[in-house]
Design a protein around this motif. Structure first.
Motif: not given
Length: 217
Positions: A56-76
């Protein structure tokens, strides 16, 4: 007469600006909302899938996910880990952060920004801990060599105890730098590990180099 144009920021510096905004959000949230702090702290050492109370606190602050990839998962995953570490700061560190924020509000002259590559990483923080006798130098070096060989999951299990110990002894952790390093750990671990090791030995030997310069000067 027109003023000179400001030097455009590099993409890396722009990313660090975003890290700073995220870190400040977490620090402010923990300072004003005890429940949020407890919820964030519950994610310490846990895989992202088990961090139920953090979403609830972090999802609104996550970077925009343009497409599913490992780097996005790592940043999250890195954001969840760092948010939990900030929430788990010992009281001494929380009080120091509040005092620094209050001092910044009182002064009319903002502190100059430090380029991202000059900011302290975990290697330099470990070296400061060794220099302050919080850790035996051999122990700090062994821990560092062990950490740089581990997976991101194993590393994040070691960070809560280590960062708490350093913070309790007055050693500063640059959360934005740690966030960036964890974000790239799986994809570019060797580069991050090299920076940590170089920074560790540079800080550890700083006093000796200064003494040598004085003797030769």
């Amino acid at each position: 007469m027109t003023s000179a144009s400001a030097v455009p920021k590099s993409k890396k510096q722009q990313q660090f600006d975003k890290h700073d905004v995220f870190v400040q959000y977490i620090v402010d949230l923990c300072a004003t909302n005890t429940k949020a702090q407890c919820d964030l702290r519950s994610g310490l050492g846990r895989p992202l899938e088990s961090c139920t109370y953090l979403h609830r606190y972090l999802v609104p602050r996550l970077p925009q996910q343009d497409h599913p990839d490992q780097q996005y998962d790592d940043r999250r995953r890195a954001r969840y880990a760092v948010a939990s570490l900030i929430a788990a700061r010992p009281r001494y560190a929380r009080d120091a952060d509040r005092a620094a924020a209050a001092e910044a509000e009182e002064t009319s002259t903002p502190l100059p920004a430090t380029e991202w590559w000059k900011r302290p990483n975990l290697g330099s923080s470990l070296a400061q801990g060794a220099n302050k006798k919080l850790l035996k130098p051999t122990t700090a070096e062994e821990d560092l060599h062990l950490m740089v060989r581990q997976s991101s999951e194993a590393l994040q299990l070691r960070l809560p105890a280590l960062t708490r110990h350093l913070l309790s002894g007055g050693v500063r952790i640059d959360w934005s730098v740690l966030l960036d390093d964890l974000s790239w750990w799986n994809k570019d671990r060797d580069r991050v590990a090299t920076r940590w090791l170089e920074s560790y030995f540079r800080v550890r030997t700083l006093e000796d180099r200064n003494e040598t310069q004085k003797e030769n000067g």
